[in-house]
Design an enzyme around this catalytic site. Sequence first.
Site, mmCIF file in Angstrom:
data_model
loop_
_atom_site.group_PDB
_atom_site.id
_atom_site.type_symbol
_atom_site.label_atom_id
_atom_site.label_comp_id
_atom_site.label_asym_id
_atom_site.label_seq_id
_atom_site.Cartn_x
_atom_site.Cartn_y
_atom_site.Cartn_z
ATOM 1 N N HIS A 125 0.838 -1.212 0.000
ATOM 2 C CA HIS A 125 0.000 0.000 0.000
ATOM 3 C C HIS A 125 0.866 1.253 0.000
ATOM 4 O O HIS A 125 0.556 2.235 -0.674
ATOM 5 C CB HIS A 125 -0.891 0.044 1.248
ATOM 6 N N LYS A 133 -0.955 -4.606 -8.714
ATOM 7 C CA LYS A 133 -1.082 -5.628 -9.755
ATOM 8 C C LYS A 133 -1.216 -7.030 -9.164
ATOM 9 O O LYS A 133 -1.429 -7.989 -9.897
ATOM 10 C CB LYS A 133 0.131 -5.580 -10.691
ATOM 11 N N LYS A 134 -1.019 -7.169 -7.848
ATOM 12 C CA LYS A 134 -1.214 -8.495 -7.257
ATOM 13 C C LYS A 134 -2.657 -8.954 -7.522
ATOM 14 O O LYS A 134 -2.906 -10.112 -7.810
ATOM 15 C CB LYS A 134 -0.936 -8.495 -5.759
ATOM 16 N N ASP A 135 -3.579 -8.007 -7.417
ATOM 17 C CA ASP A 135 -4.984 -8.302 -7.722
ATOM 18 C C ASP A 135 -5.216 -7.956 -9.190
ATOM 19 O O ASP A 135 -5.937 -7.011 -9.515
ATOM 20 C CB ASP A 135 -5.895 -7.477 -6.814
HETATM 21 O O1 PAF Z 1 -7.900 -4.354 -3.238
HETATM 22 C C1 PAF Z 1 -8.555 -3.975 -2.249
HETATM 23 O O2 PAF Z 1 -8.039 -3.715 -1.160
HETATM 24 C C2 PAF Z 1 -10.073 -3.862 -2.372
HETATM 25 O O3 PAF Z 1 -10.583 -4.848 -3.197
HETATM 26 C C3 PAF Z 1 -10.527 -2.460 -2.813
HETATM 27 C C4 PAF Z 1 -10.011 -2.130 -4.200
HETATM 28 C C5 PAF Z 1 -10.063 -1.422 -1.820
HETATM 29 C C6 PAF Z 1 -12.058 -2.405 -2.871
HETATM 30 O O4 PAF Z 1 -12.623 -2.683 -1.624
#
Ligand code: PAF
Length: 278
Positions: A33, A144-146
């Site tokens: 983050h 990009k992990k998700d």
């Molecule tokens: O990736 C995340 O932490 C969540 O899926 C997000 C994008 C904040 C939506 O709740």
Amino acid sequence: MHVIYHQDELIKVLRSLPRMAFVPTMGNLHEGHLTLIEEAKKRKDHVIVSIFINPLQFNSEEDFQKYPRTLEHDLSMLKKINVSFVFTPSENDIIDKSNTIQINLPEIAHDLCGKFRPGHFNGVAIIICKLFNLIQPEVAFFGKKDFQQLFLIKEITRQLNYPIEIIGIDTIRDQDGLAKSSRNNLLTAGNRKKAPQLFEIMNNMKEKVIEKSMPIKEIEETAIKHLNGSGWLVDYFSIRSAKSLQKPLHDENHMIILGAATLGSVRLIDNIEFCIHH
Ligand code: PAF
């Protein structure tokens, strides 16, 4: 740093300010983050971070309940790195009780993670649209992990004409290769040691794809068998086109391997994006 707990206050505060860079999160902040926030700061003077554990995107009440909640610690981290605004609404503030409006996503939302977590991406889509509507950022950052989430958010932004630039940031990893994730905190010490196997096996798959030493389907099946045999429960390993997330064409050059597997009771996901020359 200004912490905002209600959408009414958010609307008032943002009214007089230029559009910002936005980093949506579910809290339990880690280096991944912080990297998104650093990148956001490079783009705009003011960065707004949201912290909201979105119940709509969890498939089970148990998973929602056990998601790590560390708001005080998160806020102190964000204060240290000079984030301008944090929006952390309550569920009542941001989710309408009736919640009857759904977003119909493209087919790909029901494949890969969507197949194993029915409705997950619809929950993500709703909260992202709400946050985009309220915050109206100029640019928004996602990890990009998700990858599938990022793909769908780009699709939502394009198809619904949000005037927002979506930027994907490379995955941050621990030294042993494990992708940073809030869910890593839920692993037992023994499973934390074992967890890098997920990225290792995906690297092996990548080598095989590049060498073309095995058909794609066989590479996927071998990896699934191998990890299941080492105490994991694999949802999927899938080799796809990084552009479309569909099965790769025979001359595909931008590929991605995506995977999801559970260790103990913790479901981890990862992916590797790479180019291949034919
Ligand atoms: O990736 C995340 O932490 C969540 O899926 C997000 C994008 C904040 C939506 O709740």
